[in-house]
Design a protein around this motif. Structure first.
Motif, PDB file in Angstrom:
ATOM      1  N   PRO A 181       0.824  -1.210   0.000  1.00 52.07           N
ATOM      2  CA  PRO A 181       0.000   0.000   0.000  1.00 52.07           C
ATOM      3  C   PRO A 181       0.856   1.257   0.000  1.00 52.07           C
ATOM      4  CG  PRO A 181       0.096  -0.950   2.198  1.00 52.07           C
ATOM      5  CD  PRO A 181       0.796  -1.911   1.286  1.00 52.07           C
ATOM      6  N   PRO A 182       0.225   2.415  -0.248  1.00 54.58           N
ATOM      7  CA  PRO A 182       0.984   3.675  -0.230  1.00 54.58           C
ATOM      8  C   PRO A 182       1.528   3.976   1.156  1.00 54.58           C
ATOM      9  CG  PRO A 182      -1.367   4.091  -0.424  1.00 54.58           C
ATOM     10  CD  PRO A 182      -1.182   2.619  -0.612  1.00 54.58           C
ATOM     11  N   PHE A 183       2.487   4.884   1.189  1.00 49.37           N
ATOM     12  CA  PHE A 183       3.218   5.241   2.409  1.00 49.37           C
ATOM     13  C   PHE A 183       2.303   5.550   3.587  1.00 49.37           C
ATOM     14  CE2 PHE A 183       4.748   9.251   4.522  1.00 49.37           C
ATOM     15  CZ  PHE A 183       5.610   8.655   5.410  1.00 49.37           C
ATOM     16  N   LEU A 184       1.229   6.322   3.349  1.00 50.26           N
ATOM     17  CA  LEU A 184       0.346   6.742   4.440  1.00 50.26           C
ATOM     18  C   LEU A 184      -0.437   5.578   5.033  1.00 50.26           C
ATOM     19  CD1 LEU A 184      -1.053  10.148   3.116  1.00 50.26           C
ATOM     20  CD2 LEU A 184       0.707   9.770   4.859  1.00 50.26           C
ATOM     21  N   ARG A 185      -0.509   4.455   4.331  1.00 48.58           N
ATOM     22  CA  ARG A 185      -1.261   3.309   4.831  1.00 48.58           C
ATOM     23  C   ARG A 185      -0.360   2.232   5.428  1.00 48.58           C
ATOM     24  NH1 ARG A 185      -6.347   2.883   2.777  1.00 48.58           N
ATOM     25  NH2 ARG A 185      -6.610   1.471   4.533  1.00 48.58           N
ATOM     26  N   LEU A 186       0.900   2.561   5.646  1.00 52.21           N
ATOM     27  CA  LEU A 186       1.820   1.603   6.252  1.00 52.21           C
ATOM     28  C   LEU A 186       1.877   1.801   7.763  1.00 52.21           C
ATOM     29  CD1 LEU A 186       4.825   1.759   3.758  1.00 52.21           C
ATOM     30  CD2 LEU A 186       3.193  -0.121   4.015  1.00 52.21           C
ATOM     31  N   ASP A 187       2.149   0.744   8.483  1.00 52.61           N
ATOM     32  CA  ASP A 187       2.335   0.803   9.929  1.00 52.61           C
ATOM     33  C   ASP A 187       3.819   0.915  10.254  1.00 52.61           C
ATOM     34  OD1 ASP A 187      -0.413   0.470  10.340  1.00 52.61           O
ATOM     35  OD2 ASP A 187      -0.241  -1.717  10.344  1.00 52.61           O
ATOM     36  N   ASP A 188       4.114   1.322  11.485  1.00 51.49           N
ATOM     37  CA  ASP A 188       5.493   1.277  11.962  1.00 51.49           C
ATOM     38  C   ASP A 188       5.925  -0.197  12.089  1.00 51.49           C
ATOM     39  OD1 ASP A 188       5.796   4.011  12.138  1.00 51.49           O
ATOM     40  OD2 ASP A 188       5.078   4.123  14.200  1.00 51.49           O
ATOM     41  N   PRO A 189       7.216  -0.479  11.892  1.00 51.75           N
ATOM     42  CA  PRO A 189       8.326   0.459  11.749  1.00 51.75           C
ATOM     43  C   PRO A 189       8.583   0.940  10.318  1.00 51.75           C
ATOM     44  CG  PRO A 189       9.169  -1.768  11.877  1.00 51.75           C
ATOM     45  CD  PRO A 189       7.684  -1.880  12.055  1.00 51.75           C
ATOM     46  N   GLU A 190       7.902   0.327   9.322  1.00 51.59           N
ATOM     47  CA  GLU A 190       8.150   0.710   7.938  1.00 51.59           C
ATOM     48  C   GLU A 190       7.715   2.152   7.668  1.00 51.59           C
ATOM     49  OE1 GLU A 190       9.309   0.023   3.835  1.00 51.59           O
ATOM     50  OE2 GLU A 190       9.905  -0.616   5.843  1.00 51.59           O
ATOM     51  N   HIS A 191       6.601   2.550   8.273  1.00 55.72           N
ATOM     52  CA  HIS A 191       6.132   3.927   8.097  1.00 55.72           C
ATOM     53  C   HIS A 191       7.160   4.915   8.643  1.00 55.72           C
ATOM     54  CE1 HIS A 191       3.225   7.257   7.843  1.00 55.72           C
ATOM     55  NE2 HIS A 191       3.763   7.661   8.982  1.00 55.72           N
ATOM     56  N   HIS A 192       7.674   4.627   9.829  1.00 60.24           N
ATOM     57  CA  HIS A 192       8.656   5.520  10.454  1.00 60.24           C
ATOM     58  C   HIS A 192       9.926   5.589   9.612  1.00 60.24           C
ATOM     59  CE1 HIS A 192      10.869   7.610  13.592  1.00 60.24           C
ATOM     60  NE2 HIS A 192      11.840   6.735  13.436  1.00 60.24           N
ATOM     61  N   ARG A 193      10.363   4.458   9.056  1.00 54.41           N
ATOM     62  CA  ARG A 193      11.583   4.443   8.242  1.00 54.41           C
ATOM     63  C   ARG A 193      11.420   5.327   7.009  1.00 54.41           C
ATOM     64  NH1 ARG A 193      14.032   2.134   3.866  1.00 54.41           N
ATOM     65  NH2 ARG A 193      12.089   1.163   3.171  1.00 54.41           N
ATOM     66  N   LEU A 194      10.302   5.173   6.307  1.00 48.10           N
ATOM     67  CA  LEU A 194      10.082   5.956   5.098  1.00 48.10           C
ATOM     68  C   LEU A 194       9.834   7.430   5.414  1.00 48.10           C
ATOM     69  CD1 LEU A 194       7.892   3.470   3.038  1.00 48.10           C
ATOM     70  CD2 LEU A 194      10.293   4.040   2.696  1.00 48.10           C
ATOM     71  N   ARG A 195       9.170   7.692   6.521  1.00 51.59           N
ATOM     72  CA  ARG A 195       8.936   9.085   6.924  1.00 51.59           C
ATOM     73  C   ARG A 195      10.270   9.781   7.219  1.00 51.59           C
ATOM     74  NH1 ARG A 195       4.911  12.374   8.955  1.00 51.59           N
ATOM     75  NH2 ARG A 195       5.615  13.939  10.452  1.00 51.59           N
ATOM     76  N   THR A 196      11.171   9.060   7.881  1.00 50.04           N
ATOM     77  CA  THR A 196      12.487   9.619   8.179  1.00 50.04           C
ATOM     78  C   THR A 196      13.241   9.933   6.897  1.00 50.04           C
ATOM     79  OG1 THR A 196      12.602   8.372  10.258  1.00 50.04           O
ATOM     80  CG2 THR A 196      14.677   9.196   9.360  1.00 50.04           C
ATOM     81  N   LEU A 197      13.167   9.035   5.922  1.00 54.78           N
ATOM     82  CA  LEU A 197      13.829   9.273   4.643  1.00 54.78           C
ATOM     83  C   LEU A 197      13.221  10.469   3.925  1.00 54.78           C
ATOM     84  CD1 LEU A 197      14.161   5.623   3.280  1.00 54.78           C
ATOM     85  CD2 LEU A 197      16.003   7.071   4.139  1.00 54.78           C
TER      86      LEU A 197
END
Length: 221
Positions: A71-87
């Motif tokens: 799914p798109p970035f906004l529909r991901l859960d942590d820790p993957e969401h946090h990793r991509l948000r940091t990038l």
């Protein structure tokens, strides 16, 4: 029965100019109001805050077996969401790129003037459709480094994505959802291709920063 259709009534375009009486009804009926389709509508601050911080809750549709692709970035859960948000934040703003948005002030002023100058004298305009909506899309395109001749593509893709994200619980959204999925795929492919063009040949935009990050651990593959 009224409380069982609150979501449909709140989402009804006829009620959107003044939804506040319905919000008050939701608070009075809540904190949890079960809808006719079996879903639950939450309308009070503390309950919403608790849900958003509950690790058992998921924004990822894969957790409900709804999709097979990522799914798109906004529909991901942590820790993957946090990793991509940091990038994403690294080339976007503080602390690594504190001046990027501020440096666009002049460009945003020019875009604003261009939009306003396009209004024909005496012609009735829609402030949202003709100004408030295209302004941020154009700014995002410039921020990402999208060539100006391709900006209309982003307007079309954005239209489809916004329409697909709209909540219409009592309508058949099959075609709208399909158009949104297609727009997401086409936009993704376009950005991947554009990023590859910038790899090793960076320009002053965020897409170049993503693929030319000196730290290989933070660089988007």
């Amino acid at each position: 029965m009224a409380s069982e259709t609150l979501l449909a009534r709140i989402s009804d375009y006829a009620n959107r100019p003044d939804p506040y009486p319905l919000y008050a009804e939701l608070r009075e009926a809540g904190p949890v109001v079960r809808q006719a389709d079996g879903s639950c509508l939450i309308g009070t601050y503390h309950e919403i805050a608790a849900l958003l911080h509950d690790p058992r809750m998921s924004a990822d549709p894969r957790s409900r077996g709804e999709v097979t692709h990522k799914p798109p970035f906004l529909r991901l859960d942590d820790p993957e969401h946090h990793r991509l948000r940091t990038l994403a934040m690294r080339p976007f703003g503080p602390p690594h790129s504190p001046g990027r948005v501020d440096a666009m002030r002049g460009e945003i002023d020019r875009i604003t003037k261009e939009l306003m100058e396009s209004f024909e004298a005496g012609r009735q305009i829609n402030v949202v459709d003709d100004f408030a909506y295209p302004l941020p899309i154009t700014v995002i395109c410039r921020l990402m480094g999208v060539p100006r001749e391709d900006e209309p593509l982003f307007r079309a893709w954005s239209d489809a994505l916004v329409a697909a994200a709209d909540v219409r619980p009592e309508e058949d959204t099959t075609e709208t959802d399909k158009a949104g999925d297609q727009a997401r795929v086409e936009m993704g492919r376009y950005l991947v291709n554009l990023a590859e063009q910038r790899r090793g040949h960076p320009t002053d935009d965020m897409l170049s920063a993503f693929v030319n990050e000196p730290d290989s651990a933070l660089r988007l593959a």
